[in-house]
Design a protein around this motif. Structure first.
Motif, PDB file in Angstrom:
ATOM      1  N   SER A 238       0.826  -1.205   0.000  1.00 24.87           N
ATOM      2  CA  SER A 238       0.000   0.000   0.000  1.00 24.87           C
ATOM      3  C   SER A 238       0.864   1.260   0.000  1.00 24.87           C
ATOM      4  N   GLY A 264      -1.013  -3.985  -2.545  1.00 21.89           N
ATOM      5  CA  GLY A 264      -1.694  -2.784  -3.013  1.00 21.89           C
ATOM      6  C   GLY A 264      -2.175  -2.905  -4.447  1.00 21.89           C
ATOM      7  N   HIS A 269      -7.004   1.843  -4.799  1.00 21.91           N
ATOM      8  CA  HIS A 269      -6.349   2.562  -3.705  1.00 21.91           C
ATOM      9  C   HIS A 269      -6.758   4.036  -3.719  1.00 21.91           C
ATOM     10  N   GLY A 292      -8.213  -0.989  -2.049  1.00 17.10           N
ATOM     11  CA  GLY A 292      -6.903  -1.167  -2.660  1.00 17.10           C
ATOM     12  C   GLY A 292      -5.864  -1.796  -1.766  1.00 17.10           C
ATOM     13  N   ARG A 293      -6.276  -2.346  -0.625  1.00 12.47           N
ATOM     14  CA  ARG A 293      -5.344  -2.966   0.328  1.00 12.47           C
ATOM     15  C   ARG A 293      -5.863  -4.360   0.673  1.00 12.47           C
TER      16      ARG A 293
END
Length: 500
Positions: A238, A264, A269, A292-293
Motif C-alpha cells: 500500500s 496494493g 487505492h 486497494g489494500r
C-alpha cells in the motif's frame, strides 16, 4: 587449564587444601563465581585472567577511548605517548578490561574523577557478569524466516526464537537466562558462544524450525538459505502505491504491488482514486481491508514480496469482463523492485507478458533506489543487577533513581544505551557502536560486558558512592594494561554534562 576445588568437610581440610595450592603456586581467581584454580603460567576458563609469577593477573587490555582536542591532537594515543597526565577533556575510561565487582561486596574496580568545564565529574567503571542478558536481532528482509515463536537453533540447540516481525524486518530474540542456565549444559554453552560471537560482531549460522537457515552478522547483509539479501523493502504494498502512484499515472492502467503483509492495487487505492484512474476490474485474492489494500494474498515465503509465489498472476482471483478491456496495461511488482513483470490484456482479457516500457522500467528502478541496504542489527540487552549497582553505591536504589532522573548517564564501552522504563536498570546497546572485542564470557555461563556510570562528583557523594575509591584520571598512567583507542565520533561524548 583450570580446576575446580572439591568441597571439604572440615575447616582443617579446607586450610590444608589452601596450603597445598600455595605450595604448588596455584592461585584462585575470584573474578566470577566459577573460582578457577589456576596453575603457574596458565589461564582461567575465561582466558581473561592468568597466573603470572604466582599473582592473579588480568591479561587483556584496559581500554580508554580518546578523542582529539581543539587542536586535533589525541594526547596519549600511540606508542610515542610520554606518560604525561591524561586529559579529562579528551579521554573516557571504558569498562572494557576493567574487571568486575564480584565478589558482591567489592566496589567497582575503577572510579575515576576528572574536571569537565569546571565541574568535577566521576565515571564508575566495571564489567557486568550477565546471566540475564540476550540479543535482539533486526534482519532487514521481507523473506519468510520462520513462524512466529519458532525455535532458533545453533548446532541443534535452541538459542532463541522468532519474535514479532516489524516494518520491513524480521526479528529474532536470542539468549536470555532460560537458554543460558535453564536448559542442558550444552544448551547453555552453545547459547553463550553464540551470543559472544554475535556481540563481538562475528558471523553465526542460525537454523529456524520450519523456516530458513540464516547467516547473521552485525552490520552485514543477511544470507538466507544461501542467498545474500540486498534490499530492505521501500514499504508495504500500500505504501509503495502511495509513493509511486503519480509516477505510474499515464504509463500503466493498473499496478499491483505484491506483499506478504499488505498487497496494493492502484486503481482501487485512495491514491488511484485521487488521480481519477479508471477501475481495471482486476480483483486479487486475499482479504480486502480498506480500498486497494489486501491481506493474505499468499502464504509467507521467499518469493515475490515475501510470499511463496513465483508467478505473480497466481494472486489474481478474477478479471471482470464488464470493467476490464483489451489492451489494459498491467504492472506487477514487488516491494523491493527485485521482481517485476509487465502484461497487456489480450482480446480474451488474458494477461500476456510484454516488453516493459522505459517509463515503467524507470519507476521500478526507482523502487530499488529507495530501498535501503539489507543489514543485520544486533542489540545487546541486559539488566544491571543489585551486586553491580552495589559496586557503585552502598544504597543501590539511589543509582537507579539517578539514572531515571538522567543525572547519571549510562554507557557501554562508551556507546550510548537505551534504558527501559520501569524498575531496575535494563538497557540495550547497539553492538556496532561499541569498540571491537568489548564482550567476554565466563563458564557459568554468562556474558561479560562493559558498563559505565558518569555523573557529577557531588551527586555521586550524595548517593552514597564509594568516595574512598575515587582516583584522578591522571593516576591511570601507571596501569600496565592501559590501551588507548580512537573515540567513535558517531557516539555522543559521555562526559558532557546532562541537561537534567
Amino acid at each position: 587449564m583450570t580446576e575446580t576445588r572439591q568441597s571439604t568437610d572440615t575447616p582443617d581440610a579446607e586450610a590444608l587444601a589452601h596450603a597445598r595450592d600455595r605450595d604448588a603456586g596455584i592461585v584462585t581467581c575470584d573474578a566470577c563465581p566459577v573460582l578457577c584454580r589456576i596453575r603457574p603460567g596458565r589461564t582461567g576458563a575465561c582466558d581473561r585472567y592468568g597466573n603470572i609469577e604466582g599473582r592473579l593477573t588480568r591479561l587483556d587490555p584496559f581500554v580508554i577511548a580518546a578523542r582529539a582536542g581543539k587542536d586535533g591532537v589525541i594526547p596519549f594515543l600511540g606508542a610515542d605517548w610520554d606518560g604525561s597526565p591524561l586529559s579529562g577533556a579528551t579521554a573516557f575510561v571504558t569498562g572494557i578490561g576493567a574487571g568486575t565487582t564480584y565478589p558482591d561486596y567489592k566496589p567497582a574496580p575503577f572510579i575515576v574523577a576528572s574536571e569537565i568545564d569546571g565541574v568535577d565529574m566521576v565515571t564508575v567503571v566495571t564489567e557486568g557478569i550477565f546471566s540475564y542478558c540476550g540479543l535482539k536481532l533486526k534482519i532487514d528482509t521481507d523473506r519468510f524466516l520462520g513462524p512466529e515463536c519458532a525455535p532458533v537453533r545453533v548446532r541443534g540447540e535452541q538459542v532463541g526464537h522468532v519474535t514479532t516481525a516489524e516494518y520491513g524486518s524480521q526479528m529474532l530474540s536470542l539468549g536470555g537466562v532460560r537458554h543460558l542456565t535453564g536448559g542442558s549444559k550444552k544448551e547453555g554453552q552453545v547459547t553463550c558462544e553464540t551470543l559472544l560471537t554475535l556481540a563481538n560482531k562475528g558471523a553465526v549460522e542460525l537454523a529456524i524450525d520450519g523456516g530458513a537457515h540464516v547467516v547473521v552478522q552485525a552490520g552485514a547483509a543477511p544470507i538466507i538459505d544461501g542467498v545474500r539479501e540486498e534490499r530492505m523493502r521501500v514499504g508495504c504494498g500500500s505504501a509503495t502505491i502511495g509513493i509511486f502512484a503519480r509516477q505510474w499515472f499515464g504509463h500503466a492502467d493498473e499496478v499491483i504491488v505484491v506483499d506478504d503483509h499488505i498487497t496494493g492495487v492502484l486503481t482501487e487505492h485512495q491514491a488511484g482514486r485521487f488521480l481519477d484512474m479508471r477501475p481495471s476490474g482486476i480483483r486479487v485474492r486475499g482479504r480486502r481491508s480498506t480500498p486497494g489494500r489486501y491481506f493474505q494474498v499468499a502464504n509467507p515465503g521467499t518469493g515475490w514480496g515475501g510470499t511463496d509465489i513465483t508467478d505473480p498472476l497466481e494472486i489474481i482471483e478474477r478479471i471482470d469482463p464488464k470493467i476490464a478491456w483489451p489492451g489494459l496495461r498491467l504492472l506487477m511488482v514487488s516491494t523491493t523492485g527485485e521482481h517485476a513483470e509487465w502484461y497487456v490484456l489480450d482480446e480474451t482479457l488474458t494477461p500476456r507478458p510484454a516488453p516493459m516500457p522505459p517509463g515503467i522500467a524507470a519507476v521500478v528502478e526507482r523502487i530499488g533506489e529507495n530501498c535501503e541496504p539489507a543489514l543485520v542489527s544486533v542489540l545487546f540487552m541486559a539488566g544491571a543487577g543489585g551486586s553491580l549497582r552495589a559496586g557503585v553505591t552502598d544504597n543501590p536504589v539511589r543509582l537507579t533513581r539517578s539514572v531515571r532522573r538522567e543525572v547519571t548517564r549510562v554507557t557501554s564501552g562508551g556507546a550510548p544505551v537505551f534504558v527501559w522504563p520501569g524498575g531496575g536498570i535494563t538497557y540495550m546497546v547497539d553492538v556496532r557502536a561499541m569498540p571491537d572485542g568489548s564482550f567476554g564470557s565466563v563458564p557459568t555461563p554468562a556474558l561479560v560486558a562493559p558498563i559505565e556510570f558518569t555523573l557529577p562528583l557531588a551527586d555521586y557523594a550524595a548517593m552514597g558512592g564509594h568516595m574512598d575509591r575515587v582516583r584522578p584520571l591522571a593516576s591511570l598512567r601507571t596501569e600496565a594494561r592501559l590501551k588507548a583507542i580512537p573515540w567513535d565520533a558517531a557516539n555522543p561524548w559521555p562526559l558532557e554534562r546532562s541537561p537534567a
